[in-house]
Scaffold this motif. Structure first.
Motif, PDB file in Angstrom:
ATOM      1  N   SER A 122      39.399 -22.253  49.950  1.00 47.31           N
ATOM      2  CA  SER A 122      39.271 -21.300  48.847  1.00 47.31           C
ATOM      3  C   SER A 122      40.408 -20.280  48.869  1.00 47.31           C
ATOM      4  O   SER A 122      40.969 -19.929  47.818  1.00 47.31           O
ATOM      5  N   VAL A 123      40.771 -19.793  50.051  1.00 48.48           N
ATOM      6  CA  VAL A 123      41.849 -18.811  50.162  1.00 48.48           C
ATOM      7  C   VAL A 123      43.177 -19.423  49.725  1.00 48.48           C
ATOM      8  O   VAL A 123      43.971 -18.775  49.006  1.00 48.48           O
ATOM      9  N   VAL A 158      35.072 -22.049  58.624  1.00 50.92           N
ATOM     10  CA  VAL A 158      36.442 -21.535  58.537  1.00 50.92           C
ATOM     11  C   VAL A 158      37.300 -22.449  57.665  1.00 50.92           C
ATOM     12  O   VAL A 158      38.091 -21.979  56.831  1.00 50.92           O
ATOM     13  N   SER A 159      37.149 -23.759  57.817  1.00 51.07           N
ATOM     14  CA  SER A 159      37.967 -24.705  57.052  1.00 51.07           C
ATOM     15  C   SER A 159      37.669 -24.624  55.559  1.00 51.07           C
ATOM     16  O   SER A 159      38.585 -24.599  54.725  1.00 51.07           O
ATOM     17  N   ALA A 160      36.378 -24.584  55.197  1.00 51.93           N
ATOM     18  CA  ALA A 160      36.028 -24.479  53.780  1.00 51.93           C
ATOM     19  C   ALA A 160      36.487 -23.157  53.186  1.00 51.93           C
ATOM     20  O   ALA A 160      36.937 -23.089  52.033  1.00 51.93           O
ATOM     21  N   LEU A 161      36.395 -22.087  53.977  1.00 49.38           N
ATOM     22  CA  LEU A 161      36.864 -20.787  53.496  1.00 49.38           C
ATOM     23  C   LEU A 161      38.383 -20.781  53.322  1.00 49.38           C
ATOM     24  O   LEU A 161      38.908 -20.199  52.358  1.00 49.38           O
ATOM     25  N   ASN A 184      34.871 -23.499  44.771  1.00 52.20           N
ATOM     26  CA  ASN A 184      34.738 -23.919  46.168  1.00 52.20           C
ATOM     27  C   ASN A 184      34.063 -22.860  47.037  1.00 52.20           C
ATOM     28  O   ASN A 184      33.580 -23.173  48.133  1.00 52.20           O
ATOM     29  N   LEU A 185      34.005 -21.621  46.569  1.00 52.23           N
ATOM     30  CA  LEU A 185      33.478 -20.529  47.387  1.00 52.23           C
ATOM     31  C   LEU A 185      32.025 -20.747  47.853  1.00 52.23           C
ATOM     32  O   LEU A 185      31.675 -20.356  48.976  1.00 52.23           O
ATOM     33  N   PRO A 186      31.140 -21.348  47.056  1.00 50.94           N
ATOM     34  CA  PRO A 186      29.775 -21.585  47.559  1.00 50.94           C
ATOM     35  C   PRO A 186      29.704 -22.509  48.776  1.00 50.94           C
ATOM     36  O   PRO A 186      28.704 -22.479  49.496  1.00 50.94           O
ATOM     37  N   VAL A 229      48.483 -25.651  55.867  1.00 49.88           N
ATOM     38  CA  VAL A 229      47.262 -25.025  56.379  1.00 49.88           C
ATOM     39  C   VAL A 229      46.036 -25.668  55.745  1.00 49.88           C
ATOM     40  O   VAL A 229      45.033 -25.963  56.428  1.00 49.88           O
ATOM     41  N   SER A 230      46.097 -25.923  54.444  1.00 52.22           N
ATOM     42  CA  SER A 230      44.960 -26.580  53.785  1.00 52.22           C
ATOM     43  C   SER A 230      44.778 -27.999  54.301  1.00 52.22           C
ATOM     44  O   SER A 230      43.639 -28.476  54.438  1.00 52.22           O
TER      45      SER A 230
END
Length: 515
Positions: free
Chosen positions: A93-94, A87-90, A225-227, A114-115
């Motif tokens: 990216s968001v 969730v944190s890595a996603l 960062n998406l991968p 939030v980041s």
């Protein structure tokens, strides 16, 4: 061999997990460094003043501290830990994707908060997870983990640089003088040209308006960062932790199996993975742990002093990266803005190179020795910068040396304190939180001192902070000795209690048989 076969075997057994944790730290570094070079473009995007846009930094750092403090609650099971990392890595990216849509400084501050929360969770969980897997062999893997922060921090400005506007935008009445503007540009990682001749006597700053294309930089970083969340999700699939996809091959040993392998080099086993990570929780649960009753003072002082050392050293990292540009462009150094713009980048490059160099050094030397050399090196470097305060050449050399010495302090301190406490304390959560707090507090403190006392106080603050950290480290060594003596005395008492019991039983048996 350069590396023991046992460590290589352990690394191969946990290769997938280790690479995943390293990748999420790349996300951490990617997110922590992009604000500096893009700050003026974001200011134009939000139509805000420099004093307003700098609240974005505070929002990110403050929530990073909160995330680091509460992340331990996700460490009860491997499922929670990996879910939190995913969730944190996603989220990172968001956030990168929606930053170009934030045309209000408040919305931008909320997005960065939030980041920051996601970054804090990544920081704590990845550190704890590697310590749990490798335990006494964790030093070299922690060095590699923190190398990826520096690597991400280097990649982020390089991506943003081609898309930054050179002329800026038209802003209204800006009632900040030149010194305040330098203060707010302290995080710049590149040269940001400012035409100071456009300053009017009424302090109105009029710059030619230019359409910014920095949005493309954020979208590229979101795509890069998406991968990372995909890699975490794949790891969860391999560990059979996704309810809808209960297939895959379990890889990670549980804690008991890992301890047996470290001690007896036994073969792999495939027990359930949702094990509880004992001894590692959030700071609040650590303070409420009933097992803390009856522990010696040395146990608590090791946590406190280790955290205070990192409070000082990470404070130096944040303050130096933030204010070296301001120091360089003001008297007595008075470098050109273009030349001074390279200093922060050199500092981060030195930290990245130092962490890479520390990977083999951590295998060859004990963490306590590396800590001694690094802390002493920081003090000597800042002292030389004070002596040669008019030398622009040594400013670059000293910046590089300072980054090299500071680079491995955190992973070495983490491995050292966890080893002292036999991986049963809350050292990781305490150290991560203390380091984040130090970086946030020292930036504010040093910035206010520079603004009131002048740029030369920048190096004096670094010298004082470094000396305090060195003294605290000697206090840590003292309590480490006390704690080991306590453990030795406790083990001897236990042996003395058990030994008579084992001797009485055979004698009693012989008397019974003779009768």
């Amino acid at each position: 061999m350069f590396v023991e076969e046992r460590i290589l075997t352990l690394f191969k057994r946990n290769l997938h997990h280790t690479l995943t944790y390293w990748s999420v730290f790349f996300s951490f570094g990617l997110c922590i460094a992009f604000l500096g070079p893009t700050i003026l473009d974001l200011r134009c995007q939000t139509q805000s003043t420099l004093s307003q846009i700098t609240w974005v930094f505070f929002a990110q750092q403050f929530c990073l501290l909160i995330g680091s403090s509460i992340a331990g609650v996700f460490k009860k099971t491997l499922f929670r830990a990996l879910s939190a990392l995913f969730v944190s890595a996603l989220i990172i990216s968001v956030i990168f994707a929606i930053i170009p849509l934030c045309h209000n400084v408040l919305l931008l501050a909320i997005a960065m908060a939030v980041s920051g929360m996601a970054m804090g969770i990544i920081d704590t969980i990845a550190n704890i997870q590697l310590v749990t897997i490798y335990q006494k062999d964790s030093a070299v893997f922690l060095q590699a983990l923190h190398f990826f922060i520096g690597f991400g921090a280097l990649v982020s400005p390089l991506i943003a640089d081609p898309f930054l506007s050179e002329k800026g935008c038209t802003v209204g009445n800006v009632t900040e003088n030149v010194t305040e503007i330098m203060h707010h540009l302290r995080f710049s990682l590149r040269n940001i040209p400012m035409n100071m001749h456009n300053m009017t006597e009424d302090h109105e700053l009029h710059v030619e308006e230019e359409e910014s294309s920095v949005s493309y930089a954020f979208w590229i970083m979101a795509f890069i960062n998406l991968p990372v969340p995909i890699a975490v999700l794949y790891l969860m699939y391999r560990e059979r932790l996704i309810p809808c996809c209960p297939s895959g091959t379990p890889q990670l040993l549980d804690k008991d199996e890992l301890a047996m392998e470290n001690q007896a080099n036994e073969g792999p086993d495939t027990e359930p993975k949702d094990h509880e990570v004992g001894g590692h929780g959030d700071i609040f649960s650590c303070c409420q742990n009933d097992n803390l009753r009856g522990l010696p003072v040395s146990f608590f002082m090791i946590h406190i002093l280790g955290g205070m050392v990192l409070f000082m050293t990470d404070g130096i990292v944040g303050a130096y990266a933030g204010f070296v540009y301001t120091y360089a462009v003001t008297p007595p150094m008075a470098l050109s803005h273009k030349t001074a713009g390279y200093l922060a980048s050199i500092f981060w490059a030195a930290i990245t190179a130092g962490r890479l160099l520390s990977i083999p050094l951590s295998y060859r030397f004990q963490p306590v020795r590396l800590l001694m050399v690094n802390l002493a090196g920081v003090i000597v470097t800042v002292l030389l910068l004070l002596i040669f305060y008019t030398s622009s050449v040594f400013l670059f050399v000293g910046t590089c040396l300072c980054g090299l010495f500071l680079s491995s302090v955190f992973p070495c301190m983490l491995a050292y304190t966890e080893d002292i406490l036999d991986y049963q304390g809350c050292a990781t959560s305490v150290l991560v939180t203390s380091a984040g707090m130090g970086e946030m507090v020292m930036q504010v403190l040093v910035g206010s001192i520079i603004q009131s006392e002048g740029s030369y106080s920048f190096l004096l603050c670094g010298m004082i902070i470094g000396c305090i950290g060195f003294v605290l480290f000697f206090g840590l060594l003292f309590f480490e000795r006390l704690h080991r003596n306590y453990l030795t005395g406790t083990s001897k008492k236990s042996a003395m209690v058990e030994e008579p019991a084992t001797e009485v039983r055979p004698e009693h048996k012989e008397e019974t048989e003779s009768s």
